[in-house]
Design a protein around this motif. Structure first.
Motif, PDB file in Angstrom:
ATOM      1  N   HIS A 146     -19.462  21.006   2.022  1.00 50.50           N
ATOM      2  CA  HIS A 146     -20.196  19.847   2.541  1.00 50.50           C
ATOM      3  C   HIS A 146     -19.481  19.227   3.738  1.00 50.50           C
ATOM      4  O   HIS A 146     -20.117  18.761   4.685  1.00 50.50           O
ATOM      5  CB  HIS A 146     -20.394  18.811   1.441  1.00 50.50           C
ATOM      6  CG  HIS A 146     -21.374  19.229   0.395  1.00 50.50           C
ATOM      7  ND1 HIS A 146     -22.718  19.385   0.651  1.00 50.50           N
ATOM      8  CD2 HIS A 146     -21.204  19.556  -0.908  1.00 50.50           C
ATOM      9  CE1 HIS A 146     -23.342  19.773  -0.445  1.00 50.50           C
ATOM     10  NE2 HIS A 146     -22.450  19.891  -1.394  1.00 50.50           N
ATOM     11  N   GLU A 147     -18.159  19.247   3.694  1.00 51.00           N
ATOM     12  CA  GLU A 147     -17.390  18.731   4.820  1.00 51.00           C
ATOM     13  C   GLU A 147     -17.633  19.564   6.075  1.00 51.00           C
ATOM     14  O   GLU A 147     -17.854  19.031   7.169  1.00 51.00           O
ATOM     15  CB  GLU A 147     -15.902  18.740   4.457  1.00 51.00           C
ATOM     16  CG  GLU A 147     -14.981  18.272   5.571  1.00 51.00           C
ATOM     17  CD  GLU A 147     -13.516  18.423   5.213  1.00 51.00           C
ATOM     18  OE1 GLU A 147     -12.677  18.333   6.134  1.00 51.00           O
ATOM     19  OE2 GLU A 147     -13.196  18.628   4.020  1.00 51.00           O
ATOM     20  N   VAL A 148     -17.614  20.882   5.903  1.00 55.14           N
ATOM     21  CA  VAL A 148     -17.844  21.774   7.050  1.00 55.14           C
ATOM     22  C   VAL A 148     -19.285  21.661   7.538  1.00 55.14           C
ATOM     23  O   VAL A 148     -19.550  21.634   8.740  1.00 55.14           O
ATOM     24  CB  VAL A 148     -17.501  23.229   6.680  1.00 55.14           C
ATOM     25  CG1 VAL A 148     -17.786  24.166   7.863  1.00 55.14           C
ATOM     26  CG2 VAL A 148     -16.036  23.351   6.273  1.00 55.14           C
ATOM     27  N   MET A 149     -20.228  21.586   6.595  1.00 56.90           N
ATOM     28  CA  MET A 149     -21.633  21.433   6.978  1.00 56.90           C
ATOM     29  C   MET A 149     -21.848  20.161   7.785  1.00 56.90           C
ATOM     30  O   MET A 149     -22.598  20.148   8.766  1.00 56.90           O
ATOM     31  CB  MET A 149     -22.523  21.408   5.731  1.00 56.90           C
ATOM     32  CG  MET A 149     -22.895  22.765   5.196  1.00 56.90           C
ATOM     33  SD  MET A 149     -23.939  23.731   6.335  1.00 56.90           S
ATOM     34  CE  MET A 149     -25.392  22.687   6.459  1.00 56.90           C
ATOM     35  N   ALA A 150     -21.189  19.075   7.366  1.00 59.86           N
ATOM     36  CA  ALA A 150     -21.337  17.814   8.091  1.00 59.86           C
ATOM     37  C   ALA A 150     -20.797  17.943   9.512  1.00 59.86           C
ATOM     38  O   ALA A 150     -21.400  17.438  10.470  1.00 59.86           O
ATOM     39  CB  ALA A 150     -20.610  16.697   7.345  1.00 59.86           C
ATOM     40  N   GLU A 151     -19.666  18.638   9.652  1.00 60.98           N
ATOM     41  CA  GLU A 151     -19.096  18.821  10.990  1.00 60.98           C
ATOM     42  C   GLU A 151     -19.997  19.715  11.841  1.00 60.98           C
ATOM     43  O   GLU A 151     -20.244  19.426  13.014  1.00 60.98           O
ATOM     44  CB  GLU A 151     -17.697  19.411  10.884  1.00 60.98           C
ATOM     45  CG  GLU A 151     -16.969  19.457  12.217  1.00 60.98           C
ATOM     46  CD  GLU A 151     -15.526  19.917  12.105  1.00 60.98           C
ATOM     47  OE1 GLU A 151     -14.817  19.848  13.130  1.00 60.98           O
ATOM     48  OE2 GLU A 151     -15.112  20.366  11.015  1.00 60.98           O
TER      49      GLU A 151
END
Length: 363
Positions: A146-151
């Protein structure tokens, strides 16, 4: 028939070519991991601002351990990403490479996407178990997805939200300026609706997502920004066709979310149900073709099928869902939209976005 004294068969030309390709893949796969590390540790950002520097100077500027930086630089040099001057033992990140690897590169920063490789690799053993026994890998096993998707979304959507995305829908900006109710289904960390809430204070924005951790993060960010026109809820949209409030929203959006759902058709029916009669549904999703033969021409085809197999499909199956997969494609997408009640569907593509289709859908 040949007996034991026959010489071994020589490799064919095709075998030699494929062997070279395999060696290249091994090197490139390893480089993807190291590029991800370079992004996360801000080594590319640091080097882009340095003159030719030794490994010790790079490590000091980045605030990192020199031994690890030195080995990382070895991978970067042998991978022809960083230049090395043997006489001075100094390293340089070329400007044309920095333009694709640093945060200053904005939406051109492909180092962000390499983080998916490491994240997917972390669940490989669980995926192998699914190959052997069926089932799926739940969201909880993906610690940074989710962190990577947000970035990544920040690069592909947020960076072009005002310039390219909103203009896809006629009168959308005017409607938001007057005051509208908007719903983001599968909102993740909610960064898109937060940006819209800042731009259009007369409108109200609701975000729902299955994952507690992403909603918790989003709520903290909403509080930090002091946004009073954002509501965030943990909601499993599997029953959205029944739980959605009828005709409650002027605008509904999904950003790369429908194909992950356990019951995508139920979600789409719920979106149709919750839209007002003159409402608009804006849908971003992967631009597969629904035809494997044609998908071979997709510049990111292998990456997208891999992400689908190791995340999108399996998280759906983990919920007992249908495992639609990221590469369901435009043909299947339109079929699902029609079955949900939508008949007015326009497909748009953005020049800077080779990964997605953008659907503008009227109720």
């Amino acid at each position: 028939m040949c007996n034991s004294i026959c010489p071994p068969a020589l490799p064919s030309e095709n075998t030699s070519v494929f062997a070279e390709r395999m060696v290249g893949m091994l090197n490139d796969a390893a480089l993807a991991m190291m590029i991800s590390i370079g992004h996360r540790t801000r080594l590319f950002d640091t080097m882009s601002e340095l003159p030719p520097a030794t490994s010790a100077e790079v490590a000091k500027s980045a605030g990192l351990d020199e031994r690890y930086v030195r080995e990382w630089l070895g991978a970067m040099v042998t991978g022809q990403i960083v230049r090395f001057e043997p006489a001075t033992k100094t390293f340089t990140l070329p400007e044309d490479h920095a333009a694709m690897l640093t945060r200053d590169a904005g939406s051109d920063n492909l180092a962000v996407v390499t983080q998916f490789i490491a994240e997917l690799g972390s669940v490989e053993s669980k995926i192998v178990d699914c190959f052997e026994n069926g089932g799926g890998v739940p969201y909880s096993e993906y610690h940074r997805f989710h962190e990577v998707m947000a970035e990544e979304s920040g690069l592909s959507v947020l960076s072009s939200l005002e310039s390219h995305v909103l203009p896809l829908v006629p009168e959308l900006v005017a409607k938001l300026e007057r005051g509208a109710a908007m719903l983001d289904v599968g909102c993740g960390r909610g960064l898109i609706i937060m940006r819209l809430a800042e731009l259009y204070p007369q409108s109200h924005f609701t975000g729902i997502d299955l994952c507690h951790e992403t909603i918790s993060f989003a709520k903290g960010e909403v509080a930090r920004r002091r946004l009073t026109n954002v509501t965030l809820e943990v909601h499993d949209a599997s029953d959205f066709d029944e739980s959605a409030r009828p005709e409650a929203f002027d605008i509904v959006a999904t950003f790369d979310a429908i194909h992950d759902q356990a019951k995508p058709l139920s979600v789409l029916k719920g979106i149709h149900r919750t839209l007002k009669p003159d409402g608009i549904y804006l849908m971003q999703d992967i631009n597969g073709t629904s035809d494997l033969d044609k998908d071979r021409e997709h510049p990111l085809g292998s990456l997208l099928y891999t992400i689908s197999c190791m995340h999108c499909m399996t998280v759906s199956l983990a919920q007992g869902g249908e495992g639609l997969g990221a590469m369901w494609g435009e043909g299947v997408t339109r079929d699902y939209l029609n079955r949900a009640g939508f008949t007015n569907v326009e497909t748009h593509k953005l020049d800077h976005d080779i990964q997605n289709n953008w659907y503008v859908i009227a109720k």
